[in-house]
Design an enzyme around this catalytic site. Structure first.
Site, PDB file in Angstrom:
ATOM      1  N   SER A 177       6.377  -2.175  -7.939  1.00  0.00           N
ATOM      2  CA  SER A 177       6.312  -0.967  -7.108  1.00  0.00           C
ATOM      3  C   SER A 177       7.570  -0.138  -7.341  1.00  0.00           C
ATOM      4  CB  SER A 177       6.201  -1.340  -5.627  1.00  0.00           C
ATOM      5  OG  SER A 177       6.332  -0.164  -4.853  1.00  0.00           O
TER       6      SER A 177
ATOM      7  N   HIS B 202       3.039  -0.226 -10.447  1.00  0.00           N
ATOM      8  CA  HIS B 202       2.319   0.124  -9.216  1.00  0.00           C
ATOM      9  C   HIS B 202       2.785   1.493  -8.731  1.00  0.00           C
ATOM     10  CE1 HIS B 202       0.168  -0.999  -5.506  1.00  0.00           C
ATOM     11  NE2 HIS B 202       1.183  -0.478  -4.831  1.00  0.00           N
TER      12      HIS B 202
ATOM     13  N   ASP C 246       2.700   4.106  -5.927  1.00  0.00           N
ATOM     14  CA  ASP C 246       2.407   4.318  -4.515  1.00  0.00           C
ATOM     15  C   ASP C 246       2.346   5.808  -4.212  1.00  0.00           C
ATOM     16  OD1 ASP C 246       2.242   1.697  -3.196  1.00  0.00           O
ATOM     17  OD2 ASP C 246       4.306   1.434  -3.875  1.00  0.00           O
TER      18      ASP C 246
ATOM     19  N   MET D  76       1.732   8.745  -1.907  1.00  0.00           N
ATOM     20  CA  MET D  76       1.721   8.948  -0.450  1.00  0.00           C
ATOM     21  C   MET D  76       1.703  10.440  -0.138  1.00  0.00           C
ATOM     22  SD  MET D  76       4.689   6.317   0.648  1.00  0.00           S
ATOM     23  CE  MET D  76       4.607   4.567   0.289  1.00  0.00           C
TER      24      MET D  76
ATOM     25  N   HIS E 196      -2.134   3.143  -6.373  1.00  0.00           N
ATOM     26  CA  HIS E 196      -2.419   2.842  -4.972  1.00  0.00           C
ATOM     27  C   HIS E 196      -2.358   4.150  -4.196  1.00  0.00           C
ATOM     28  CE1 HIS E 196      -1.024   0.527  -1.105  1.00  0.00           C
ATOM     29  NE2 HIS E 196      -2.208   1.069  -0.969  1.00  0.00           N
TER      30      HIS E 196
ATOM     31  N   MET F 241      -2.373   6.139  -1.104  1.00  0.00           N
ATOM     32  CA  MET F 241      -2.220   6.126   0.358  1.00  0.00           C
ATOM     33  C   MET F 241      -2.327   7.569   0.823  1.00  0.00           C
ATOM     34  SD  MET F 241       0.694   3.262   0.809  1.00  0.00           S
ATOM     35  CE  MET F 241       1.183   3.418  -0.890  1.00  0.00           C
TER      36      MET F 241
ATOM     37  N   MET G  44      -2.928  -5.172   2.309  1.00  0.00           N
ATOM     38  CA  MET G  44      -1.578  -4.784   2.737  1.00  0.00           C
ATOM     39  C   MET G  44      -1.034  -5.867   3.671  1.00  0.00           C
ATOM     40  SD  MET G  44      -0.821  -1.856   1.356  1.00  0.00           S
ATOM     41  CE  MET G  44       0.747  -1.739   2.192  1.00  0.00           C
TER      42      MET G  44
ATOM     43  N   GLY H 234       3.419   2.682   3.772  1.00  0.00           N
ATOM     44  CA  GLY H 234       4.304   3.840   3.903  1.00  0.00           C
ATOM     45  C   GLY H 234       5.737   3.621   3.476  1.00  0.00           C
ATOM     46  N   PHE H 235       6.197   2.369   3.485  1.00  0.00           N
ATOM     47  CA  PHE H 235       7.612   2.115   3.173  1.00  0.00           C
ATOM     48  C   PHE H 235       7.756   0.805   2.413  1.00  0.00           C
ATOM     49  CE2 PHE H 235       7.342   4.551   7.055  1.00  0.00           C
ATOM     50  CZ  PHE H 235       8.196   5.605   6.802  1.00  0.00           C
TER      51      PHE H 235
ATOM     52  N   GLY I 104      10.354  -2.481   1.451  1.00  0.00           N
ATOM     53  CA  GLY I 104      11.453  -3.187   2.126  1.00  0.00           C
ATOM     54  C   GLY I 104      11.111  -3.743   3.496  1.00  0.00           C
TER      55      GLY I 104
ATOM     56  N   ASP J 190       0.077  -6.723  -1.222  1.00  0.00           N
ATOM     57  CA  ASP J 190       1.098  -5.673  -1.311  1.00  0.00           C
ATOM     58  C   ASP J 190       1.903  -5.614  -0.011  1.00  0.00           C
ATOM     59  OD1 ASP J 190       2.577  -3.405  -1.765  1.00  0.00           O
ATOM     60  OD2 ASP J 190       0.868  -2.043  -1.989  1.00  0.00           O
TER      61      ASP J 190
ATOM     62  N   SER K 263      10.946  -4.216  -3.272  1.00  0.00           N
ATOM     63  CA  SER K 263      12.337  -4.621  -3.053  1.00  0.00           C
ATOM     64  C   SER K 263      12.627  -6.014  -3.616  1.00  0.00           C
ATOM     65  CB  SER K 263      12.685  -4.545  -1.568  1.00  0.00           C
ATOM     66  OG  SER K 263      11.646  -5.069  -0.793  1.00  0.00           O
TER      67      SER K 263
HETATM   68  C1  DX5 Z   1       3.988   0.173   0.962  1.00  0.00           C
HETATM   69  C2  DX5 Z   1       3.652   0.187  -0.486  1.00  0.00           C
HETATM   70  C3  DX5 Z   1       4.174  -0.978  -1.243  1.00  0.00           C
HETATM   71  C4  DX5 Z   1       5.680  -1.136  -1.207  1.00  0.00           C
HETATM   72  C5  DX5 Z   1       6.033  -2.535  -1.620  1.00  0.00           C
HETATM   73  O1  DX5 Z   1       3.355   1.222   1.568  1.00  0.00           O
HETATM   74  O2  DX5 Z   1       2.242   0.182  -0.665  1.00  0.00           O
HETATM   75  O3  DX5 Z   1       3.692  -0.985  -2.578  1.00  0.00           O
HETATM   76  O4  DX5 Z   1       6.349  -0.209  -1.989  1.00  0.00           O
HETATM   77  O5  DX5 Z   1       7.386  -2.725  -1.434  1.00  0.00           O
HETATM   78  P1  DX5 Z   1       7.984  -4.127  -0.915  1.00  0.00           P
HETATM   79  O6  DX5 Z   1       7.623  -5.167  -1.953  1.00  0.00           O
HETATM   80  O7  DX5 Z   1       9.442  -3.862  -0.809  1.00  0.00           O
HETATM   81  O8  DX5 Z   1       7.326  -4.445   0.414  1.00  0.00           O
HETATM   82 ZN    ZN Z   2       1.475  -0.153  -2.742  1.00  0.00          ZN
END
Ligand code: DX5
Ligand code: ZN
Length: 215
Positions: free
Chosen positions: A6, A31, A33, A35, A64, A66, A135, A140-141, A143, A171, A194
Site C-alpha cells: 500500500s 496496492h 488506495d 480515496m 482499491h 474507496m 477491511m 481511509g487511513f 497505520g 487490508d 505501515s
Molecule cells: C485503508 C487502506 C489500506 C491502508 C493499509 O483505508 O485501504 O490499504 O493503506 O495500511 P496499513 O497496512 O498501515 O493498515
Molecule cells: Zn486498501
C-alpha cells in the site's frame, strides 16, 4: 502469501526513485488506495497518479476504490490492466453490472467489505467475483490497528467463497505479528502499508513477511 504494497503509507514524493527498485519476489502487487473524500474522509490520488506509478514499475497493480459511485470511476483504471479492481459493496446499487464490466476489461473483480459490513452482504454476488478484500480497519487511513473480530470474519468468508475459487485479501493493520495467523486462515493476499514501510526497506520487509507467513 502474496504481498500487496500500500504505497499510501510510503513517502509519495520518493516513489520515482523507489518504485523501480521493488522486487517482484518481495512485493507481488502495488496496492492503489483511491480515496475520494466522500466515501472516506481523505482524498489520496486517482488515475493520473496511477498512470505515473504504472510507468515506474512492472509489478501489477491492485486497485482499491474507496469512492462513492464506483460506476462513475471504474473504467478510468482499465487502461492500466490491473491484476484486480476492487470496489466497496457499501458504495453501489449496481454491483453485478460493475462486476461484469470489470471482468470484461480483463482484470479480476474484487469486492470489499468494511469491518462492520456482514459477510452476507455479498452472498448473492459470489458467482461474479474473483476476489474479496476484507477491511480489518476502518477505510481511509493507513497505520491503524487490526480489528480483531476480523479473524472470525475471515473464517466465515473463507467458507462462503471456497467453492467459487475466490481469492481472499486482507487490508488493514497487517504486520509481523499477525501475518502467520492470517496465512493459517487461508488468506491469499495481504495488503501491507505501515508494516512494510516502517523499516525503510520494503523489499527486505516484504521478503520477511512472506517468510513469516510460510513458517
Ligand atoms: C485503508 C487502506 C489500506 C491502508 C493499509 O483505508 O485501504 O490499504 O493503506 O495500511 P496499513 O497496512 O498501515 O493498515
Ligand atoms: Zn486498501
Amino acid at each position: 502469501m502474496k504481498i500487496s504494497a500500500s504505497i499510501l503509507a510510503a513517502k509519495l514524493t520518493n516513489l520515482t526513485n523507489e518504485l523501480p527498485t521493488y522486487k517482484q519476489e518481495s512485493i507481488d502487487f502495488i496496492h492503489m488506495d483511491v480515496m475520494d473524500g466522500n466515501f472516506v474522509p481523505q482524498i489520496s490520488f486517482g488515475e493520473a497518479f496511477t498512470k505515473e506509478v504504472k510507468e515506474l514499475t512492472k509489478i501489477p497493480l491492485d486497485v482499491h476504490l474507496m469512492v462513492s459511485k464506483p460506476e462513475d470511476h471504474v473504467s478510468k483504471y482499465f487502461q492500466f490492466q490491473p491484476y484486480c479492481i476492487t470496489f466497496h459493496i457499501e458504495t453501489t446499487h449496481f454491483a453485478v453490472r460493475l462486476a461484469e464490466e470489470i471482468r470484461k476489461s480483463g482484470s479480476k473483480v474484487g469486492v470489499s467489505l468494511n469491518p462492520q459490513t456482514p459477510p452476507e452482504a455479498i452472498s448473492t454476488l459470489l458467482p461474479y467475483l474473483d476476489l474479496v478484500l476484507l477491511m480489518t480497519v476502518d477505510p481511509g487511513f493507513y497505520g491503524q490497528s487490526f480489528i480483531k473480530s476480523g479473524f472470525e470474519k475471515i473464517e466465515k468468508i473463507r467458507k462462503m467463497t471456497k467453492d467459487y475459487g475466490i481469492e481472499l485479501e486482507v487490508d488493514g493493520g497487517v504486520n509481523e505479528s499477525n501475518i502467520k495467523d492470517l496465512a493459517g486462515l487461508g488468506v491469499d493476499l495481504c495488503v501491507v502499508g505501515s508494516g512494510l514501510y516502517k523499516t525503510g526497506d520494503p523489499n527486505a520487509q516484504g521478503k520477511k513477511l512472506k517468510e513469516l507467513a510460510k513458517s
